[in-house]
Structure formats: C-alpha cells, structure tokens
Design an enzyme around this catalytic site. Structure first.
Site, PDB file in Angstrom:
ATOM      1  N   GLY A 679      -1.213  -6.532  -8.465  1.00 56.83           N
ATOM      2  CA  GLY A 679      -1.683  -5.168  -8.661  1.00 56.83           C
ATOM      3  C   GLY A 679      -0.963  -4.503  -9.821  1.00 56.83           C
ATOM      4  N   CYS A 680      -1.544  -3.420 -10.328  1.00 55.91           N
ATOM      5  CA  CYS A 680      -0.983  -2.757 -11.515  1.00 55.91           C
ATOM      6  C   CYS A 680       0.342  -2.065 -11.213  1.00 55.91           C
ATOM      7  CB  CYS A 680      -1.994  -1.768 -12.076  1.00 55.91           C
ATOM      8  SG  CYS A 680      -2.661  -0.612 -10.854  1.00 55.91           S
ATOM      9  N   TYR A 681       0.350  -1.204 -10.175  1.00 55.62           N
ATOM     10  CA  TYR A 681       1.592  -0.556  -9.771  1.00 55.62           C
ATOM     11  C   TYR A 681       2.660  -1.610  -9.465  1.00 55.62           C
ATOM     12  CZ  TYR A 681      -0.163   4.271  -8.935  1.00 55.62           C
ATOM     13  OH  TYR A 681      -0.641   5.554  -9.052  1.00 55.62           O
ATOM     14  N   ALA A 682       2.229  -2.668  -8.738  1.00 55.91           N
ATOM     15  CA  ALA A 682       3.162  -3.689  -8.278  1.00 55.91           C
ATOM     16  C   ALA A 682       3.786  -4.467  -9.432  1.00 55.91           C
ATOM     17  CB  ALA A 682       2.463  -4.643  -7.312  1.00 55.91           C
TER      18      ALA A 682
END
Length: 867
Positions: A679-682
């Site tokens: 994921g992007c945030y991750a």
C-alpha cells in the site's frame, strides 16, 4: 431534428416554464403532484393539468408524434406491465437527483415502472470501514451472518433514500424491502446466505401500483422458514420481468449502453433473431459483453416478442422511452430479415402488396401495385424486409453507378420497434454507397439525416447519400436530382459526416525475507551498507504482454503511461467495466479498447498463453476469483500475477511475496510468481521506520496525510474538492488496513492516523519513533544513508521533505531526523506520491524483477529522485 434533453436540463426547462407553479430549481409537489381523485371517484382536473404539463415537456425531448405514439403504446397494457427498471447501487449514490427526476416524469404521465435496486458499492464501503474484507467466489458475494447484517442495513438505507427523494418530488413511492422473492439456498456450504429465487409474490407490487405508488424493491429474498437471503439484483430483475412480462426492461448503466469495440460507438439496436449468431462472432463481442447479450437473449426468449431490454444512462431514460432514435442500446428479439432478388422468392405476395400500399404514389393512385411489380421484372433489384414486412426496402441499380434506394416503406410498428434500423443496416452491409430521397415534410426526416453522410434539398425534397467521396459523382447525383424536380428555388446543403456504426441504435505475521530482518539487530549499529542492494542489470530483452484488470483508476492510468514507454512491455488487455468498449487513451504502441474481463475470459486467456503478466488493479475483496481462475487453468504456471489490492498482503501460505524491493529480498521477488504490491501509506512508513527497528522502545505513531486522489474516483467527502477546501479530514484513526500492514511487515506495533487534504496527489508522514537508547540526529541520518545506499528511488535528506516536491516523482524522500532533548525519541518525515511509488511505479519495479528486466526500466529518469 430531434431535440434531446437530459434530466438535469429538463429540470432547468421546468424552471424557465411560464407556468407559475413550477419551482425555479426542481420539480415540486405544486406542479408535479401525485394523481388525486375526486369524491366521485374520477381523476381530478389537477392531475390532468399536471400530466398535460409533463407531456409538453416531453415534446422538447422528441416530437409530439413520438411522445403520443409511445404513450399510447405504453398504456396499451396494464400498469404493472409497463417496465422493470434495475438501478445499480452506484447510481443511487452518484446520480440520485437525476434518477428521481426521470422516475417523476414517468409517474406524472401515469406510468408505473417496477423499480428494483442494488447496493453493492455501499456494502463494500461499510465492510471495509469495519475491517471486513469482502469475499467472492465466481463473482458471487459470500454472505455470512455478519455480512448479511451489513447487506440488509444497506438495502434498507438505500431504499429509503430513493423513496425519500421521490416523495420530495411529489411522487408517491412505496418501499418494498421484503415479501416478494421466495428462495432456496444457492449453496449454503459454499456461499452461506445467498439465495436462488424459486418464486415471486406479485401481490405487494400490484397493491402498490393500485394505490398509485411506485414500487421500490430490494433483491432480498426469504426461505420458506423466513431466513433472509441475498440475491444478485440483476437476477432478481430478470425474475420480476418473467413474472410481469413488461414492454420494457431497463438496466441503468454508467456507459449508457453497449459499445462497439471496433468503432468506439454505442450500439443502438440489437435484433436478436436476425443478428445474434453473427454478433457473437464479432471480435469485440467477448468477455462480459458476450455474457450480457447471452443472458438478455435467454430472458427475452421467454417473454412476448414485444418486450425489449434497454441499457441506458440515467439521464437518457425519457429519450429512450419516448423517441424513435432512443438513447442507449435497445435489445429485442425482432424478426429475421428477408432478402429477395426476384418477385418469385416472395412466398406471401399479399404481404408484399400490403407493404407497397404504404407508398405515397401508390396510395394516391398515381401508380398501382401491379404496375410497380411489373416494372421490377425488367430491372435488377434487391428487396429487404422483416418476416411480417412491417418494413420493405427496394434497392435498384442506377445509371450514375450509385445504387438507389427506390422504396423504403415502414409501418408505424416498424418505426416503433426500430425494424427500420435493422433493415438499413442490412442494406449498408451489401452496398458501400447509396442514394435516396424523401419529402422534406416526412415525419422521419431526422432519421434519414442520421443515416446519410451528405444531403441536398430542392423544391420540398431531400436527396441523401452515403459512401461517396469524390465531388464529381456527387455533382452527377445532384444534376439528376435537379432534373427530377421541376419547380421552386434551390437550396443546397452538403454535409460530410462521420460514418455510423452498422448498428447505430441498432466489473501469525508474514515477516520479510529481507536483508534487514537478518542483519539489523540490537547492538549492530556499526553495520554499514545496504544488505539488500539492487540486483545487477536485467538479462531479459524479450517482449512481455501485460493484462491490466481494473484500468479505470488513477493507478491504472499511470501504469499504462509507463508501459507505453517501457522498452519491453506492451499491453495486451485493459479491463474496466465502466469504460468497456471505449478506446484506451494515452497508449501509443497499438490501438486497444477497454474490455470487461470475466472469470471465463481470464481462464481462456491463460489457457491460450496470451498473457505474461497479470496486473490486478481492483478494489479490496474482488481479486480472489480472478486469481483462482488463472490458477485453475491446466496450463497455468507461466504467467506472473501482481495484485495491487490488500487481498494477499497478509498471506501466510508462502505463495505470495510482498513486493517492496527496497526492504524485501529482491531475489525472492524475482523468483516469485505471485506478488502482493504494498500500500502507499505502508510503503513510505516502512521505509521511514525500518532502519530503526532494532532501536525502537515502544509503539511509533504515524500522522499521515494524503491528497484526495487516494480516495479513488468514487464520489465521497474525501475527494470532494469543495468539502476539502481549507479543510483536513481524519478517518479510520484506529485499525486502518495500512496500520495492520505496517505492523505485520516491520514486526512491531504502530499507531497510524490517516487524513485527507485538499491537494490531489502525494503523501506526507510525520512519524514519532521512541528510542531505546540515546542517538543523535547525525547518527540516525548516517544509518539511513548507509541502509539505502544505491537505492535509486529513495532519497535521504537532512531537512523535512515537502509534499509539493514529491508530487509526480517516482520515489520516497525521508528526512528531518529531529531528536528530542533527552534523545529518547526521533521525529522522521517521509513523503511519497501515492499514485506512483505508492502504487504504479512499485508495480512496475515488481514486473521488471519477475521478468528479469532492469529494475528501473520504464521509470522516467527525469522523475526519479536519486540519493
């Protein structure tokens, strides 16, 4: 020409009306009131006034003739047999005012459609917010008890929302959320609370209509013992249609119909008896399109021949119902077409004579039927018609060399049922060029203009043609046409228009196998260098074919742009339910049209070895059936699968490799078949925290802010620019799926608090990391620089990175490293473009690794942030 007015435009038209009772903004009960009845039982004058007003407004959509004939047609059957309208859940969310306006129009001319709605998108949103991942088998939602509680809640809420919107427009509507469908378990062990409809109770629907209320149905069903079951809304609409046998079955569709994959144009009419077999052979009729046509045919085969299915956009409902040209795709059984080259081939001469009597000259007695038939014996001609000869066309050779449409005779039924389009399509297949003429006052002049590529008018007649490019031939036709008209002034108009389609109307923790997890342990702060450096340059130079499933979103569009410039990758398929049939923009290697790949399509492509890399850019909870389809193919094993959703990020089977190249062992990624894209945030959070994992004393806290592109394309407050203006929206402050992802991959708990801001793309993280031992800012910065040495997509900075500087860049920037006075915590700032390194760029890295290309191939050098 026919005027077309959308639902929004119609509301504006009402506002401009000279009738005082009309609201300046929208329909109001003052003018569009429910039908009222006098004490003597008759309908009041107020109702007739309202109905008259709405009919006048309909005349702005089509001609008075069209409106009157269709109203007569629709009121020729009982009220419940007018139409079944299936409404997708997304339409209630995104186009509720337009939907309510369209239904109000029908209601106020005395038409009562049976409305059945779905609620799929709303269910998925609630499940995601509650941390429940939707699960499907063969496209069927697995509905356990917890999911059923959400399903039932969503159906009740969406049903009430639609009913309330209609009531505000003066429409009496009745919510019917149960008691209609009886069902048995489809497969209790496999699907749980999913129903297979066994019967339909007409009584609640009939009672609603008899009471003057529109019935608004859900697709919830009950077993004989009273257990509520979930049923697909399309299936439920089909069952309702089989019971009521309506004149029209309407599926509201965002694309407004079926798109011809070769021309990119909307197919206007499909007459199944004539076109079905040939249609299925068309190269663009595949996957979901083929399945939809087959299902509709199966439904119509059990209904009266007068029934039809219309696939349209919400705004075009009135145009589809009340004009000859229609709006979306009309699918009906129709009749097989006849093609005759001699009079002897007509087995029913009386039908031929009846058809010819529609001709103006024959009806006026200028020429007899027998005389015309006699004249055909001495010329070469081809006659076209449907079985009952509701439409008859006669094409003759002409001295000009351009075939002439000598007769085109259609009954009202032929026009009403659009047999005319089908006949003209047959002619156009046989004749690459054609000329014909009609009177200027012909009521169907607009239809002829639509079929022609050029026209010329003189003395009350219009010459039409298509397929003629050279001016010499056009001049010759006009000269001959002028000689045939003896009086009046000449006004010429020649307009070369685009070609029309031949059928115009016609979807325990999974720890890294990484270098850092093996080497970064307490007490090893002196370890330097990158334990997981980029691999040597790739060795493969062979082309690879990529199928992108779910290409509509921002991530898919960015990936398409990079593949277009990639030295070895090329797109073979792009799949998007919303964009099916449209030409793919921004891709220049070859012409590609969006398709809507279904499970069987995936299996066929895999079996035929047509795809090297599958990229699943689908919402959470949707990918699993597609992966199962690939793996179930006997010859499966050659292709690679990259999943951009969260569905396999927590895999414990070992079959999936987590594709974060800077932290996971690149050799593992390179040798994998199935990769779960982070994921992007991750991604940004892990890169910002990973070097310090051995020195963290307690839970790091992550304050994350994303641009609104991270909220996707589906309208919501989180991507509403006006709502976001001067605003910051916190959401899912505990238990966000990326919090779980970061924690499981780093092997320690984190607290993640996401927010949405008013910019479009880019993420910034401000991360507080508690330290187990004192460190200086310089020590930490050096540790990060050593750890990410050689990483082309990671920059380590001494300053706090800004989100405006990362937007449009293909990497991650980590900086600031602000240590507290007690040296017991450090604040790290990281930025990432959520659409690029947060999704599509990372996906391309993983494709490059599994295909043994250079890891950074296709990633623009001018946008790479280098360390």
């Amino acid at each position: 020409m026919i005027k077309t007015v959308s639902a929004t435009a119609t509301r504006n038209l009402l506002a401009r009306s000279s009738i005082k009772a009309v609201s300046a903004k929208n329909f109001t009960p003052a003018i569009l009131s429910t039908p009222s009845f006098s004490n003597t039982g008759g309908i009041s004058v107020k109702y007739y006034s309202t109905r008259s007003t709405v009919i006048q407004l309909l005349n702005n959509i089509g001609s008075k003739r069209e409106v009157e004939q269709y109203l007569k047609y629709f009121t020729s059957v009982s009220q419940q047999q007018f139409a079944v309208i299936k409404v997708g859940g997304a339409i209630i969310t995104q186009q509720l005012p337009e939907l309510a306006s369209c239904l109000a129009f029908l209601y106020h001319v005395g038409l009562y459609p049976i409305v059945l709605h779905g609620t799929g998108p709303q269910i998925n949103e609630i499940l995601e917010n509650e941390g429940i991942e939707p699960d499907y088998i063969d496209g069927i939602r697995i509905t356990d008890g917890k999911t059923m509680s959400v399903v039932r809640k969503c159906f009740l809420e969406q049903n009430l929302k639609l009913v309330t919107a209609l009531e505000k427009m003066g429409v009496h509507a009745r919510p019917i959320t149960g008691g209609v469908f009886q069902a048995n378990y489809l497969d209790k062990e496999k699907y749980h609370l999913v129903g297979d409809i066994s019967g339909v109770n007409k009584a609640p629907i009939e009672a609603s209509i008899q009471a003057g209320a529109l019935p608004i149905l859900t697709s919830l069903a009950e077993t004989p013992s009273g257990q509520i079951l979930n049923v697909n809304a399309d299936v439920a609409a089909g069952e309702i249609a089989r019971v009521f046998e309506p004149l029209k079955i309407v599926y509201l569709n965002e694309k407004g119909g079926i798109i011809n994959g070769n021309t990119g144009e909307k197919v206007s009419v499909i007459n199944l008896d004539e076109e079905y077999e040939d249609l299925l052979k068309e190269s663009w009729v595949k996957y979901g399109t083929k399945l939809k046509i087959k299902e509709i045919r199966e439904l119509l085969m059990h209904l009266p021949r007068s029934s039809s299915v219309a696939i349209i956009d919400v705004d075009d409902l009135q145009k589809e119902l009340f004009t000859d040209s229609g709006a979306g795709t009309l699918i009906r059984r129709g009749y097989k077409l006849l093609k005759r080259d001699s009079l002897d081939e007509f087995t029913q001469p009386d039908l031929l004579r009846t058809a010819l009597q529609r001709d103006e000259k024959i009806a006026a007695g200028v020429i007899s039927v027998a005389s015309y038939l006699k004249s055909l014996e001495s010329v070469k001609f081809t006659a076209y018609g449907d079985e009952p000869l509701e439409v008859l066309a006669v094409v003759q050779q002409d001295e000009s060399g351009v075939a002439k449409l000598d007769k085109f005779l259609a009954s009202k039924t032929g026009w009403l049922n659009n047999v005319t389009d089908n006949i003209f399509s047959a002619i156009k297949k046989d004749y690459t060029s054609l000329q014909w003429s009609v009177k200027e006052d012909d009521p169907y002049t607009s239809w002829h203009f639509a079929k022609a590529e050029g026209s010329y008018s003189k003395n009350g007649e219009i010459l039409f043609w298509y397929g003629i490019d050279d001016t010499a031939t056009v001049s010759k036709l006009i000269g001959a046409f002028n000689k045939s008209t003896l009086h009046g002034n000449t006004s010429a108009q020649s307009s070369q228009k685009r070609s029309y389609s031949t059928m115009r109307r016609v979807t325990p923790q999974n720890v890294f196998n990484s270098g850092f997890s093996k080497q970064f342990k307490r007490g090893l702060a002196t370890v330097s260098g990158n334990p997981n450096p980029p691999l040597k340059k790739g060795t493969n130079t062979k082309k690879a074919r990529v199928a992108l499933v779910g290409a509509r979103g921002f991530t898919g569009q960015n990936l398409i742009s990079m593949i277009d410039k990639h030295p070895y990758l090329e797109l073979s398929h792009v799949s998007s339910r919303e964009l099916q049939g449209q030409k793919l923009k921004g891709y220049n290697k070859k012409e590609i049209f969006y398709s809507n790949l279904q499970i069987e399509d995936i299996k066929n492509l895999e079996a035929n070895d047509e795809v090297d890399v599958w990229v699943m850019a689908l919402p959470n909870g949707v990918c699993k059936p597609f992966v199962q389809a690939i793996e179930s193919t006997p010859s499966s094993g050659k292709s690679k699968i990259i999943d951009l959703s969260a569905d396999f990020r927590f895999d414990t089977t070992g079959e999936w490799v987590y594709g974060l190249p800077e932290l996971n062992d690149r050799t593992n990624i390179s040798n994998a078949r199935k990769i779960s894209n982070p994921g992007c945030y991750a991604t940004a959070a892990q890169i910002a925290i990973a070097p310090l994992v051995p020195y963290i004393s307690s839970t790091p806290s992550i304050f994350g802010v994303s641009g609104y592109s991270g909220a996707g394309t589906k309208p919501s407050p989180k991507n509403d620019v006006n709502f976001l203006k001067n605003n910051l929206i916190p959401y899912s402050l505990t238990g966000h799926i990326h919090e779980r992802e970061i924690s499981s991959k780093l092997g320690l708990p984190v607290a993640f608090m996401p927010h949405v801001a008013q910019w479009f793309q880019g993420i910034t993280h401000t991360i507080n990391i508690p330290l187990a031992e004192p460190m200086t800012s310089r020590d930490i910065r050096n540790m990060y620089q050593d750890r990410y040495q050689g990483e082309q997509l990671i920059t380590v900075s001494g300053e706090a990175p800004l989100v405006k500087d990362i937007s449009g860049k293909h990497g991650v920037v980590v900086g600031e490293f602000n240590v507290s006075a007690k040296q017991d915590r450090v604040v790290v700032v990281a930025t990432i473009d959520n659409l690029l390194k947060g999704a599509s760029t990372q996906c391309l890295q993983n494709i490059n690794l599994v295909m043994k290309y250079d890891e950074y191939a296709g990633i623009p050098d001018d946008l790479i942030i280098r360390g």
